[in-house]
Design a protein around this motif. Structure first.
Motif, mmCIF file in Angstrom:
data_model
loop_
_atom_site.group_PDB
_atom_site.id
_atom_site.type_symbol
_atom_site.label_atom_id
_atom_site.label_comp_id
_atom_site.label_asym_id
_atom_site.label_seq_id
_atom_site.Cartn_x
_atom_site.Cartn_y
_atom_site.Cartn_z
ATOM 1 N N ILE A 116 -1.716 9.354 -38.679
ATOM 2 C CA ILE A 116 -1.829 10.162 -39.894
ATOM 3 C C ILE A 116 -0.454 10.361 -40.529
ATOM 4 O O ILE A 116 0.564 10.428 -39.835
ATOM 5 C CB ILE A 116 -2.496 11.528 -39.597
ATOM 6 C CG1 ILE A 116 -3.027 12.166 -40.883
ATOM 7 C CG2 ILE A 116 -1.531 12.473 -38.870
ATOM 8 C CD1 ILE A 116 -3.956 13.348 -40.631
ATOM 9 N N ASP A 117 -0.423 10.442 -41.841
ATOM 10 C CA ASP A 117 0.818 10.657 -42.592
ATOM 11 C C ASP A 117 0.930 12.148 -42.895
ATOM 12 O O ASP A 117 0.397 12.643 -43.888
ATOM 13 C CB ASP A 117 0.794 9.835 -43.884
ATOM 14 C CG ASP A 117 2.122 9.876 -44.633
ATOM 15 O OD1 ASP A 117 2.972 10.726 -44.287
ATOM 16 O OD2 ASP A 117 2.307 9.069 -45.563
ATOM 17 N N HIS A 121 2.194 13.300 -46.313
ATOM 18 C CA HIS A 121 1.368 13.054 -47.501
ATOM 19 C C HIS A 121 -0.110 13.249 -47.150
ATOM 20 O O HIS A 121 -0.934 12.352 -47.332
ATOM 21 C CB HIS A 121 1.615 11.642 -48.049
ATOM 22 C CG HIS A 121 3.044 11.377 -48.408
ATOM 23 N ND1 HIS A 121 3.933 10.792 -47.534
ATOM 24 C CD2 HIS A 121 3.743 11.657 -49.544
ATOM 25 C CE1 HIS A 121 5.121 10.703 -48.120
ATOM 26 N NE2 HIS A 121 5.039 11.218 -49.328
ATOM 27 N N THR A 126 -3.039 12.311 -49.367
ATOM 28 C CA THR A 126 -3.522 10.933 -49.500
ATOM 29 C C THR A 126 -4.599 10.599 -48.471
ATOM 30 O O THR A 126 -5.177 9.515 -48.516
ATOM 31 C CB THR A 126 -2.366 9.926 -49.347
ATOM 32 O OG1 THR A 126 -1.871 9.960 -47.998
ATOM 33 C CG2 THR A 126 -1.234 10.250 -50.306
ATOM 34 N N VAL A 127 -4.864 11.526 -47.547
ATOM 35 C CA VAL A 127 -5.882 11.311 -46.515
ATOM 36 C C VAL A 127 -7.244 11.734 -47.054
ATOM 37 O O VAL A 127 -7.440 12.889 -47.438
ATOM 38 C CB VAL A 127 -5.553 12.112 -45.238
ATOM 39 C CG1 VAL A 127 -6.678 11.988 -44.214
ATOM 40 C CG2 VAL A 127 -4.231 11.640 -44.643
ATOM 41 N N GLU A 128 -8.181 10.804 -47.100
ATOM 42 C CA GLU A 128 -9.535 11.137 -47.543
ATOM 43 C C GLU A 128 -10.332 11.803 -46.437
ATOM 44 O O GLU A 128 -11.044 12.778 -46.664
ATOM 45 C CB GLU A 128 -10.263 9.880 -48.023
ATOM 46 C CG GLU A 128 -9.849 9.423 -49.407
ATOM 47 C CD GLU A 128 -10.867 8.478 -50.016
ATOM 48 O OE1 GLU A 128 -11.697 7.918 -49.264
ATOM 49 O OE2 GLU A 128 -10.832 8.298 -51.246
ATOM 50 N N TYR A 185 -7.511 6.530 -45.895
ATOM 51 C CA TYR A 185 -6.648 6.949 -46.991
ATOM 52 C C TYR A 185 -7.300 6.640 -48.339
ATOM 53 O O TYR A 185 -8.221 5.821 -48.429
ATOM 54 C CB TYR A 185 -5.286 6.259 -46.882
ATOM 55 C CG TYR A 185 -4.466 6.778 -45.713
ATOM 56 C CD1 TYR A 185 -3.617 7.868 -45.871
ATOM 57 C CD2 TYR A 185 -4.570 6.194 -44.454
ATOM 58 C CE1 TYR A 185 -2.877 8.358 -44.803
ATOM 59 C CE2 TYR A 185 -3.833 6.679 -43.378
ATOM 60 C CZ TYR A 185 -2.988 7.763 -43.562
ATOM 61 O OH TYR A 185 -2.264 8.253 -42.502
ATOM 62 N N ARG A 186 -6.800 7.275 -49.377
ATOM 63 C CA ARG A 186 -7.441 7.174 -50.686
ATOM 64 C C ARG A 186 -7.310 5.798 -51.325
ATOM 65 O O ARG A 186 -8.043 5.485 -52.271
ATOM 66 C CB ARG A 186 -6.887 8.243 -51.627
ATOM 67 C CG ARG A 186 -5.417 8.106 -51.997
ATOM 68 C CD ARG A 186 -4.981 9.302 -52.822
ATOM 69 N NE ARG A 186 -3.574 9.234 -53.208
ATOM 70 C CZ ARG A 186 -2.890 10.265 -53.706
ATOM 71 N NH1 ARG A 186 -3.494 11.437 -53.865
ATOM 72 N NH2 ARG A 186 -1.626 10.138 -54.039
ATOM 73 N N ASP A 187 -6.391 4.954 -50.813
ATOM 74 C CA ASP A 187 -6.266 3.605 -51.370
ATOM 75 C C ASP A 187 -7.212 2.612 -50.705
ATOM 76 O O ASP A 187 -7.167 1.417 -50.985
ATOM 77 C CB ASP A 187 -4.820 3.106 -51.268
ATOM 78 C CG ASP A 187 -4.330 2.967 -49.830
ATOM 79 O OD1 ASP A 187 -5.115 3.258 -48.895
ATOM 80 O OD2 ASP A 187 -3.162 2.573 -49.638
ATOM 81 N N SER A 197 -7.323 2.058 -47.405
ATOM 82 C CA SER A 197 -6.828 1.701 -46.076
ATOM 83 C C SER A 197 -7.443 2.616 -45.021
ATOM 84 O O SER A 197 -7.598 3.821 -45.244
ATOM 85 C CB SER A 197 -5.303 1.828 -46.019
ATOM 86 O OG SER A 197 -4.676 0.968 -46.945
#
Length: 398
Positions: free
Chosen positions: A170-171, A174, A177-179, A262-264, A266
């Protein structure tokens, strides 16, 4: 890699550690790693609840300075077992808390159940690094406990394989950015059982986990999926995510330990063979890495990984935990305490497997919604929930 690892922490002095619950499964695995790297660690304290022989053996093996047995009636036995070693012996709940207060940089919190709360808080309040294997402390006092972590500048490193996996990918810088985070669950030994068949399962079947080597209580929690429910609540407190961004996915092979989406688009996952020495080693050496004697992961040999949604009709404990987190207040404390009583009764063969979730749900319904604002409140609610669950057990087993 040689066992006597010099300079594991970049030439620093040996890391001072304490192991609370050294005779249990997590404690024994921690001890195994420490004994393989004797130059890297100095053991300040070890504790156990009732196993004097195991505690004395562990204390001698690693040259601990202090050993505490939770059962005060076994003090003389422990003192005799450690005679001539120079290891200080003590007994009782206060002695276990004292072990957490000793000058250790890193404390393994592996005491099973709510009994681990006070020692964990003691380590936190002196700003130690707490390797948390006791999920019940966060379940019954998560908000209060994490507030103490922040207040005292302590560090909590999750030891549960699922939360440790999330921690690794996990970041934290940020989190927006984690969904969602996805906790994996083996499904336990009864994953494919029909609901009607669950009525007849035995204690021996319930403690026989298909993938992991664990203690009896945790094994039963895995069989009911309450373990995953408790981990759901734990994830909320550890990572600051709302229930809507935490999911559970059944993964029978126990190779993918958890995932972070993540929201992108990934999705990052941590994989490994199901061996608790991996997450323990990660926390023991953090922020660096150390060797752990685990079987290398061979995905080609495994061949296939499968996933499925959990069945909350057959395993309602997961639903009860999610609802308790959403209700907040005293509900998670009630959930945990009632479950400890019910699992204990099942292990004593006084109630059936399906009675466990029923007893927990009845306690939640009976005690209702109430706020908790202090550790004292937690203790009062915990006692009331145990009483309510105990009365239910008596009615069923009469």
């Amino acid at each position: 890699m040689p066992n006597n690892v010099e300079g594991l922490f970049r030439g620093a002095e040996p890391r001072r550690i304490a192991i609370l619950g050294v005779t249990g499964s997590v404690g024994a695995n921690t001890l195994d790693l420490v004994r393989r790297h004797p130059a890297a660690f100095q053991v300040e304290a070890v504790t156990a609840h009732n196993n004097v022989a195991g505690l004395a053996e562990a204390a001698r093996a690693v040259g601990a300075r202090f050993a505490a047995i939770g059962n005060p009636e076994r003090y003389v036995e422990l003192k005799e077992a450690l005679a001539g070693t120079g290891i200080e012996a003590a007994a009782g709940a206060s002695a276990v808390t004292e072990a957490a207060e000793r000058p250790a940089d890193w404390v393994m919190a592996a005491i099973v159940g709510a009994a681990g709360l006070e020692p964990s808080l003691a380590a936190i309040r002196r700003g130690a690094t707490l390797a948390l294997a006791n999920k019940e402390t966060l379940v019954c006092a998560g908000a209060l406990m994490m507030a103490e972590v922040k207040r005292h500048g302590a560090t909590v490193l999750p030891v549960d394989s699922e939360h440790n996996a999330i921690f690794q990918v996990i970041d934290f810088d940020h989190l927006d950015t984690v969904e969602r985070v996805i906790l994996t669950a083996s499904g336990g030994p009864f994953r494919t059982f029909a609901k009607a068949d669950l009525r007849a399962v035995t204690r021996e079947q319930a403690v026989a986990h298909p993938n992991w080597s664990m203690g009896a209580k945790i094994s039963v929690d895995s069989a009911t999926m309450m373990n995953k429910g408790l981990e759901f609540i734990e994830a909320h407190h550890l990572f600051g995510l709302p229930p809507s961004r935490i999911e559970v996915l059944v993964h029978p092979q126990s190779i993918v330990h958890s995932l972070v989406a993540y929201r992108d688009g990934s999705v990052l996952a941590q994989l490994g063979t199901p061996d608790m020495r991996t997450p323990i080693a990660h926390t023991l050496a953090w922020p660096t890495r150390m060797h752990a004697p685990v079987q290398p992961l061979d995905l080609a040999a495994i061949g296939q990984l499968s996933f499925e949604a959990p069945d909350e009709d057959r395993f309602p404990a997961l639903r009860l935990a999610r609802e308790a987190l959403q209700t907040a207040g005293a509900a998670p404390t009630i959930l945990n305490a009632a479950n400890e009583v019910a699992v204990g009764a099942f292990l004593e063969e006084r109630i059936g497997f399906l009675d466990i979730a029923g007893i927990v749900e009845a306690a939640l319904s009976e005690l209702g919604v109430q706020p908790v604002t202090s550790i004292e409140d937690i203790g009062i609610v915990d006692a009331a929930a145990r009483d309510a669950a105990g009365r239910r057990v008596e009615r069923i087993s009469a």
